[in-house]
Design an enzyme around this catalytic site. Sequence first.
Site, PDB file in Angstrom:
ATOM      1  N   ASP A  19       0.861  -1.173   0.000  1.00 20.97           N
ATOM      2  CA  ASP A  19       0.000   0.000   0.000  1.00 20.97           C
ATOM      3  C   ASP A  19       0.905   1.233   0.000  1.00 20.97           C
ATOM      4  OD1 ASP A  19      -2.418   1.596   0.406  1.00 20.97           O
ATOM      5  OD2 ASP A  19      -1.671   1.866   2.443  1.00 20.97           O
ATOM      6  N   ASP A  21      -0.257   5.099   0.969  1.00 22.81           N
ATOM      7  CA  ASP A  21      -0.533   6.034   2.059  1.00 22.81           C
ATOM      8  C   ASP A  21      -0.603   5.323   3.404  1.00 22.81           C
ATOM      9  OD1 ASP A  21      -1.089   8.546   0.445  1.00 22.81           O
ATOM     10  OD2 ASP A  21      -2.547   7.172  -0.433  1.00 22.81           O
ATOM     11  N   ASP A 181      -1.579  -1.086   5.937  1.00 25.39           N
ATOM     12  CA  ASP A 181      -1.799  -0.511   7.257  1.00 25.39           C
ATOM     13  C   ASP A 181      -3.262  -0.378   7.636  1.00 25.39           C
ATOM     14  OD1 ASP A 181      -2.632   2.726   6.855  1.00 25.39           O
ATOM     15  OD2 ASP A 181      -1.679   1.758   5.156  1.00 25.39           O
TER      16      ASP A 181
END
Length: 237
Positions: A19, A21, A181
């Site tokens: 990922d 961001d 995250d």
Amino acid sequence: MSTDAKLADTAWPRAMLFDLDGTLVDSVPDIADAINTVLVAEGFPALEIADVRKMIGNGIQKLVERAFAASGKPLAGDELARMTDRMMEVYAKGLTVATVLMPGAAAAAAWLHQRGHRLAVVTNKPEAFSREIVEHFGLDKMFTVVVGGDTCATRKPDPQMLFHACRELGVAPEDAILVGDSPADVNAALAGGFPSIAVRGGYTNIAVEELGADCVIDSLDDLGEALTRLPARLRSA
């Protein structure tokens, strides 16, 4: 990154899907500045960065929807589309003003690349924006594939983006791991049958231990050691 960390099976994973961001970069300052510019122009007060952080993870339109709802003006239809377009225009001018790499990101990417793992970014952020950020930090030398929120027909938590990244990397899905995250990341991995590693300090409203990842790490500095801790059933895949 512990450069002396060794994998039990150096042939696996062949690919690592990251990922962007909250995983590779902390982009919330620039995202918050852009959405607040839009909100203030519409007569609403700016949001706190901590509040914007909680709104990130499902693409820019969802962020705009959440931001206006939090400001007391729910948007839908053409109005939501218009404000999303405005957010895109503003954000495009400041993608890397205050955005920084997450701890350990550069070292982890370099280590994985040196070991021969194929790397991809898989993010709900638009592909063009994502490529600009990846290139700004010099990560494009290691991440040969970037899959954005507008690359495929669906976004995370749908797993289609993960499968697309594997095709672009030339690896089978069973040879890849997702590192993320947020719930969108881990749920995409679960839906697609991918092992996953969750990183603390990102953008999630759910405790990282509760996301359902196969492994949780404090930062990307711990990634090498985490790969050795994955369940044997995964490492021997």
